[in-house]
Scaffold this active site. Structure first.
Site, PDB file in Angstrom:
ATOM      1  N   GLY A 190       0.833  -1.200   0.000  1.00 23.91           N
ATOM      2  CA  GLY A 190       0.000   0.000   0.000  1.00 23.91           C
ATOM      3  C   GLY A 190       0.864   1.244   0.000  1.00 23.91           C
ATOM      4  N   GLN A 236       2.825   9.920   1.953  1.00 24.46           N
ATOM      5  CA  GLN A 236       4.194   9.367   1.991  1.00 24.46           C
ATOM      6  C   GLN A 236       5.069   9.879   0.850  1.00 24.46           C
ATOM      7  OE1 GLN A 236       2.471   5.214   2.420  1.00 24.46           O
ATOM      8  NE2 GLN A 236       4.392   4.975   3.532  1.00 24.46           N
ATOM      9  N   HIS A 258      -2.211   7.406   7.547  1.00 24.29           N
ATOM     10  CA  HIS A 258      -1.238   8.292   6.881  1.00 24.29           C
ATOM     11  C   HIS A 258      -1.927   9.576   6.419  1.00 24.29           C
ATOM     12  CE1 HIS A 258       2.548   6.094   6.677  1.00 24.29           C
ATOM     13  NE2 HIS A 258       2.004   5.025   6.125  1.00 24.29           N
ATOM     14  N   CYS A 313       6.120  -0.345   7.471  1.00 22.81           N
ATOM     15  CA  CYS A 313       5.775   0.871   6.731  1.00 22.81           C
ATOM     16  C   CYS A 313       6.963   1.301   5.879  1.00 22.81           C
ATOM     17  CB  CYS A 313       5.395   1.990   7.704  1.00 22.81           C
ATOM     18  SG  CYS A 313       4.901   3.508   6.869  1.00 22.81           S
ATOM     19  N   LEU A 314       6.690   1.648   4.633  1.00 25.68           N
ATOM     20  CA  LEU A 314       7.761   2.098   3.737  1.00 25.68           C
ATOM     21  C   LEU A 314       8.391   3.390   4.247  1.00 25.68           C
ATOM     22  CD1 LEU A 314       5.999   1.376   0.319  1.00 25.68           C
ATOM     23  CD2 LEU A 314       7.820   0.039   1.405  1.00 25.68           C
ATOM     24  N   HIS A 363      -4.237   1.414   7.982  1.00 19.71           N
ATOM     25  CA  HIS A 363      -2.868   1.958   8.038  1.00 19.71           C
ATOM     26  C   HIS A 363      -2.727   3.154   7.081  1.00 19.71           C
ATOM     27  CE1 HIS A 363       1.706   1.196   8.011  1.00 19.71           C
ATOM     28  NE2 HIS A 363       1.540   1.958   6.939  1.00 19.71           N
ATOM     29  N   GLU A 364      -3.256   3.000   5.849  1.00 13.86           N
ATOM     30  CA  GLU A 364      -3.126   4.075   4.851  1.00 13.86           C
ATOM     31  C   GLU A 364      -3.978   5.288   5.210  1.00 13.86           C
ATOM     32  OE1 GLU A 364      -0.731   3.552   3.142  1.00 13.86           O
ATOM     33  OE2 GLU A 364      -0.632   1.383   3.005  1.00 13.86           O
TER      34      GLU A 364
HETATM   35  O1  GNR Z   1       4.033  -2.631   2.513  1.00 16.78           O
HETATM   36  C1  GNR Z   1       3.409  -2.511   3.559  1.00 16.78           C
HETATM   37  N1  GNR Z   1       3.096  -3.616   4.292  1.00 16.78           N
HETATM   38  C2  GNR Z   1       2.265  -3.579   5.383  1.00 16.78           C
HETATM   39  C3  GNR Z   1       2.243  -4.708   6.210  1.00 16.78           C
HETATM   40  C4  GNR Z   1       1.419  -4.760   7.303  1.00 16.78           C
HETATM   41  C5  GNR Z   1       0.615  -3.686   7.583  1.00 16.78           C
HETATM   42  C6  GNR Z   1       0.622  -2.553   6.796  1.00 16.78           C
HETATM   43  C7  GNR Z   1       1.443  -2.504   5.692  1.00 16.78           C
HETATM   44  S1  GNR Z   1       1.442  -1.099   4.666  1.00 16.78           S
HETATM   45  C8  GNR Z   1       3.062  -1.151   4.036  1.00 16.78           C
HETATM   46  C9  GNR Z   1       3.268  -0.078   2.992  1.00 16.78           C
HETATM   47  C10 GNR Z   1       3.090   1.276   3.629  1.00 16.78           C
HETATM   48  O2  GNR Z   1       3.902   1.805   4.335  1.00 16.78           O
HETATM   49  N2  GNR Z   1       1.953   1.880   3.423  1.00 16.78           N
HETATM   50  O3  GNR Z   1       1.704   3.059   4.005  1.00 16.78           O
HETATM   51 NI    NI Z   2       2.885   3.117   5.801  1.00 21.38          NI
END
Ligand code: GNR
Ligand code: NI
Length: 167
Positions: free
Chosen positions: A46, A51, A138, A92-93, A134-135
């Site tokens: 995601g 980001q 952000h 998270c990236l 999660h997104e």
């Molecule tokens: O790549 C991603 N893997 C992930 C794994 C578990 C819970 C959430 C994520 S999101 C993350 C990519 C990211 O940072 N999205 O904002």
């Molecule tokens: Ni993230």
């Protein structure tokens, strides 16, 4: 197509609150394409526009094993969430190398628009439910590490600053 630069925690810009998309034009469609390319290249499941330092309510997600089921969420809104909660390990990236458990709603129903501005609804569970929550965090300027203890947050911040210096 272009790869976009991903901001790294604790960058202040990760805490900006994204604004709704009002015009569904070529600019938005190019941004969605570039975000998808950036997510697949990372690789991640995601990516939120926040980001890549674009403060608009745009998210791309692909939780498929075959990496061919891109989902685009513009102006996403959680219209229902289950009382049942689940704990899932997140990464998270924007916080590379850090993985920890976060508790969230197990299931959510999301209303969003696609890149043409068409409204749709989708029921999310498992990794998709984790990822959309999660997104959407952000987009509100929230990073998953903020759910962890203050001690862990301090340690993660210093680890990230050391990493940045080494790069
Ligand atoms: O790549 C991603 N893997 C992930 C794994 C578990 C819970 C959430 C994520 S999101 C993350 C990519 C990211 O940072 N999205 O904002
Ligand atoms: Ni993230």
């Amino acid at each position: 197509m272009a790869l976009l630069n991903i901001l790294h925690y604790p960058d202040k810009r990760l805490h900006k609150v994204a604004k709704p998309v009002e015009v569904f034009d070529e600019r938005v469609r190019k941004l969605v394409k570039d975000m998808a390319e950036t997510m697949y290249a990372a690789p991640g499941v995601g990516l939120a526009a926040t980001q890549v330092d674009v403060h608009e309510r745009i998210v791309v997600i692909d939780v498929s094993e075959t990496h061919d089921e891109l989902r685009v969420f513009i102006n996403p809104k959680i219209i229902w969430s289950s009382d049942e909660r689940m704990v899932h390990e997140e990464g998270c990236l924007s916080v590379p190398g850090i993985y920890d458990d976060v508790e969230r709603a197990e299931k959510v129903r999301v209303r969003a628009q696609n890149e043409k501005g068409e409204t749709y609804e989708v029921d999310c569970e498992e990794l998709l439910a984790v990822c959309i929550q999660h997104e959407m965090d952000h987009l509100m300027g929230r990073v998953f590490v903020e759910y962890l203890s203050p001690l862990k947050q301090t340690r993660i911040k210093s680890k990230m600053k050391k990493l940045e210096r080494a790069m």
